[in-house]
Design a protein around this motif. Sequence first.
Motif, short mmCIF file in Angstrom:
data_model
loop_
_atom_site.label_atom_id
_atom_site.label_comp_id
_atom_site.label_asym_id
_atom_site.label_seq_id
_atom_site.Cartn_x
_atom_site.Cartn_y
_atom_site.Cartn_z
N GLN A 69 0.82 -1.21 0.00
CA GLN A 69 0.00 0.00 0.00
C GLN A 69 0.86 1.26 0.00
O GLN A 69 0.49 2.28 -0.59
N ILE A 70 2.03 1.19 0.62
CA ILE A 70 2.96 2.32 0.58
C ILE A 70 3.50 2.49 -0.83
O ILE A 70 3.56 3.62 -1.36
N GLU A 71 3.87 1.38 -1.48
CA GLU A 71 4.35 1.45 -2.86
C GLU A 71 3.29 2.02 -3.80
O GLU A 71 3.61 2.77 -4.72
N LEU A 72 2.03 1.69 -3.56
CA LEU A 72 0.93 2.17 -4.40
C LEU A 72 0.50 3.59 -4.01
O LEU A 72 -0.42 4.14 -4.61
N LYS A 73 1.15 4.16 -3.00
CA LYS A 73 0.87 5.51 -2.51
C LYS A 73 -0.53 5.65 -1.92
O LYS A 73 -1.10 6.73 -1.90
N ASN A 74 -1.08 4.54 -1.41
CA ASN A 74 -2.36 4.58 -0.70
C ASN A 74 -2.14 4.79 0.79
O ASN A 74 -3.09 4.98 1.54
N THR A 76 1.17 6.16 3.75
CA THR A 76 2.52 6.73 3.92
C THR A 76 3.07 6.29 5.27
O THR A 76 2.31 5.94 6.18
N TRP A 77 4.38 6.32 5.39
CA TRP A 77 5.03 5.91 6.64
C TRP A 77 4.63 6.83 7.80
O TRP A 77 4.59 6.40 8.94
N GLN A 79 1.72 8.42 8.09
CA GLN A 79 0.28 8.48 8.31
C GLN A 79 -0.05 8.05 9.73
O GLN A 79 0.54 7.14 10.28
#
Length: 116
Positions: A69-74, A76-77, A79
Amino acid sequence: MKRILLLCLSVLLVVGFPTTGQAAPSIQAESYIMADAVTGKILLQSEADVSLPPASMTKLMTLYLVRRQIELKNLTWDQKIKPSAKVLKLANTSGIARVPVKAKTYTVREMYNAAF
């Protein structure tokens, strides 16, 4: 193509391979449950209501899904996440969690690192 293959394998694992009247497999586990993913019908179970800590594979899959989900930008670290009342109750149940979870806000990175 990979998704279709994974779907077919998943279906075979849940529905089962054609049998010839063989008995259920012998499972060496403290508790287990296997359900049909489509109907929700319980196929096999033993001590299914016993609360146990999540298995390593569960943690690995959770970590994989967070990274994805981080790779897909859904996600963030940085968040912010606040544990729900249900999570707080589980975290305070003896034998369930080894990491203390408090009623405060965490970052995704803090929760991710807590899994190790």
